[in-house]
Design a protein around this motif. Structure first.
Motif, PDB file in Angstrom:
ATOM      1  N   MET A  30       4.734   5.819  -7.044  1.00 32.13           N
ATOM      2  CA  MET A  30       4.332   7.008  -6.287  1.00 32.13           C
ATOM      3  C   MET A  30       5.547   7.784  -5.777  1.00 32.13           C
ATOM      4  SD  MET A  30       1.008   5.587  -4.238  1.00 32.13           S
ATOM      5  CE  MET A  30       0.573   7.209  -3.556  1.00 32.13           C
ATOM      6  N   ILE A  31       6.550   7.065  -5.312  1.00 37.75           N
ATOM      7  CA  ILE A  31       7.789   7.708  -4.851  1.00 37.75           C
ATOM      8  C   ILE A  31       8.435   8.453  -6.019  1.00 37.75           C
ATOM      9  CG2 ILE A  31      10.128   7.306  -3.972  1.00 37.75           C
ATOM     10  CD1 ILE A  31       7.919   6.940  -1.832  1.00 37.75           C
ATOM     11  N   ASP A  32       8.440   7.826  -7.202  1.00 40.39           N
ATOM     12  CA  ASP A  32       8.990   8.476  -8.397  1.00 40.39           C
ATOM     13  C   ASP A  32       8.238   9.762  -8.733  1.00 40.39           C
ATOM     14  OD1 ASP A  32      10.853   6.480  -8.676  1.00 40.39           O
ATOM     15  OD2 ASP A  32       9.831   5.469 -10.341  1.00 40.39           O
ATOM     16  N   GLU A  33       6.945   9.780  -8.412  1.00 31.81           N
ATOM     17  CA  GLU A  33       6.119  10.951  -8.692  1.00 31.81           C
ATOM     18  C   GLU A  33       6.258  12.026  -7.615  1.00 31.81           C
ATOM     19  OE1 GLU A  33       2.094   9.642  -9.278  1.00 31.81           O
ATOM     20  OE2 GLU A  33       2.675   8.326 -10.894  1.00 31.81           O
ATOM     21  N   GLY A  34       7.011  11.719  -6.552  1.00 32.68           N
ATOM     22  CA  GLY A  34       7.247  12.732  -5.533  1.00 32.68           C
ATOM     23  C   GLY A  34       6.501  12.540  -4.229  1.00 32.68           C
ATOM     24  N   TYR A  35       5.736  11.459  -4.099  1.00 35.88           N
ATOM     25  CA  TYR A  35       5.049  11.196  -2.838  1.00 35.88           C
ATOM     26  C   TYR A  35       6.059  10.835  -1.755  1.00 35.88           C
ATOM     27  CZ  TYR A  35       0.410  10.905  -5.008  1.00 35.88           C
ATOM     28  OH  TYR A  35      -0.761  11.183  -5.657  1.00 35.88           O
ATOM     29  N   GLU A  36       5.733  11.146  -0.514  1.00 41.70           N
ATOM     30  CA  GLU A  36       6.559  10.741   0.618  1.00 41.70           C
ATOM     31  C   GLU A  36       6.292   9.264   0.901  1.00 41.70           C
ATOM     32  OE1 GLU A  36       5.902  13.258   3.987  1.00 41.70           O
ATOM     33  OE2 GLU A  36       6.108  15.071   2.783  1.00 41.70           O
ATOM     34  N   GLU A  37       7.312   8.549   1.389  1.00 42.98           N
ATOM     35  CA  GLU A  37       7.170   7.125   1.672  1.00 42.98           C
ATOM     36  C   GLU A  37       6.001   6.841   2.609  1.00 42.98           C
ATOM     37  OE1 GLU A  37      10.790   5.297   3.029  1.00 42.98           O
ATOM     38  OE2 GLU A  37      11.904   5.949   1.265  1.00 42.98           O
ATOM     39  N   GLY A  38       5.875   7.647   3.652  1.00 40.77           N
ATOM     40  CA  GLY A  38       4.822   7.438   4.636  1.00 40.77           C
ATOM     41  C   GLY A  38       3.419   7.546   4.070  1.00 40.77           C
ATOM     42  N   ARG A  39       3.274   8.281   2.992  1.00 41.23           N
ATOM     43  CA  ARG A  39       1.986   8.411   2.323  1.00 41.23           C
ATOM     44  C   ARG A  39       1.815   7.356   1.241  1.00 41.23           C
ATOM     45  NH1 ARG A  39       0.453  13.435  -0.889  1.00 41.23           N
ATOM     46  NH2 ARG A  39      -1.658  12.751  -1.235  1.00 41.23           N
ATOM     47  N   ALA A  40       2.909   7.038   0.560  1.00 41.85           N
ATOM     48  CA  ALA A  40       2.840   6.108  -0.570  1.00 41.85           C
ATOM     49  C   ALA A  40       2.513   4.686  -0.128  1.00 41.85           C
ATOM     50  CB  ALA A  40       4.164   6.119  -1.339  1.00 41.85           C
ATOM     51  N   ILE A  41       3.074   4.238   0.975  1.00 35.12           N
ATOM     52  CA  ILE A  41       2.900   2.846   1.399  1.00 35.12           C
ATOM     53  C   ILE A  41       1.433   2.504   1.687  1.00 35.12           C
ATOM     54  CG2 ILE A  41       3.505   1.131   3.153  1.00 35.12           C
ATOM     55  CD1 ILE A  41       6.275   2.594   3.285  1.00 35.12           C
ATOM     56  N   PRO A  42       0.725   3.267   2.526  1.00 38.71           N
ATOM     57  CA  PRO A  42      -0.676   2.884   2.778  1.00 38.71           C
ATOM     58  C   PRO A  42      -1.569   3.017   1.544  1.00 38.71           C
ATOM     59  CG  PRO A  42      -0.112   4.896   3.994  1.00 38.71           C
ATOM     60  CD  PRO A  42       1.148   4.376   3.374  1.00 38.71           C
ATOM     61  N   ILE A  43      -1.320   4.025   0.713  1.00 40.95           N
ATOM     62  CA  ILE A  43      -2.114   4.182  -0.502  1.00 40.95           C
ATOM     63  C   ILE A  43      -1.850   2.999  -1.434  1.00 40.95           C
ATOM     64  CG2 ILE A  43      -2.439   5.564  -2.599  1.00 40.95           C
ATOM     65  CD1 ILE A  43      -1.775   8.048  -0.835  1.00 40.95           C
ATOM     66  N   ALA A  44      -0.592   2.642  -1.613  1.00 41.58           N
ATOM     67  CA  ALA A  44      -0.227   1.527  -2.488  1.00 41.58           C
ATOM     68  C   ALA A  44      -0.815   0.216  -1.974  1.00 41.58           C
ATOM     69  CB  ALA A  44       1.287   1.422  -2.616  1.00 41.58           C
ATOM     70  N   THR A  45      -0.787   0.024  -0.673  1.00 41.26           N
ATOM     71  CA  THR A  45      -1.339  -1.196  -0.079  1.00 41.26           C
ATOM     72  C   THR A  45      -2.839  -1.279  -0.361  1.00 41.26           C
ATOM     73  OG1 THR A  45       0.330  -1.171   1.658  1.00 41.26           O
ATOM     74  CG2 THR A  45      -1.625  -2.494   2.065  1.00 41.26           C
TER      75      THR A  45
END
Length: 149
Positions: A30-45
């Motif tokens: 997600m980070i590679d795709e341009g998501y912000e860390e704060g958004r990527a972590i909960p979605i990934a979890t």
């Protein structure tokens, strides 16, 4: 920042190893795709927990446990920023239709329908400023879609 099983956000520390590893892989993508860390972590979890509860096969869990200190990023040098300039491909998959960056070893998403996969590929490609290449079920190219970025 790319994470690994040795260096990951504190919010992932209480997850079981296979779930944590899957969350790290998803968050990195997600980070590679341009998501912000704060958004990527909960979605990934959330996606990793869903994967473990509903989609993970015993073989996948065993593979994750066998290689528990190695994330996709550690094992796959082609999963990094160099994929940012690569087109997104929509390809037939045993579970439906998949989205896969050109040159990547693994698919980034699987959808039930080709239409859903194309829409997801367009989102990713637009974020990266690349194009979408849609394939027929036999693997041949059906069409290319410019994303306008």
């Amino acid at each position: 920042m790319p994470w690994s099983m040795k260096d990951y956000p504190a919010s992932l520390k209480n997850l079981e190893k296979p779930v944590r590893k899957k969350a790290i892989d998803i968050a990195n993508a997600m980070i590679d795709e341009g998501y912000e860390e704060g958004r990527a972590i909960p979605i990934a979890t959330s996606k990793a927990k869903e994967w473990a509860a509903e989609n993970a096969s015993t073989d996948e869990i065993d593979d994750f446990l066998t290689h528990d200190d190695e994330t996709e990023r550690d094992a796959d040098p082609s999963s990094g920023p160099e994929l940012m300039n690569k087109a997104e491909h929509v390809i037939k998959h045993k579970k439906g239709w998949a989205v896969k960056a050109e040159g990547a070893k693994r698919v980034s998403d699987i959808k039930d329908t080709k239409k859903e996969a194309i829409e997801r590929a367009k989102e990713i490609a637009a974020h990266k400023g690349t194009e979408v290449i849609v394939h027929l079920a036999d693997g041949s190219v059906q069409r290319k879609i410019k994303t306008g970025s």
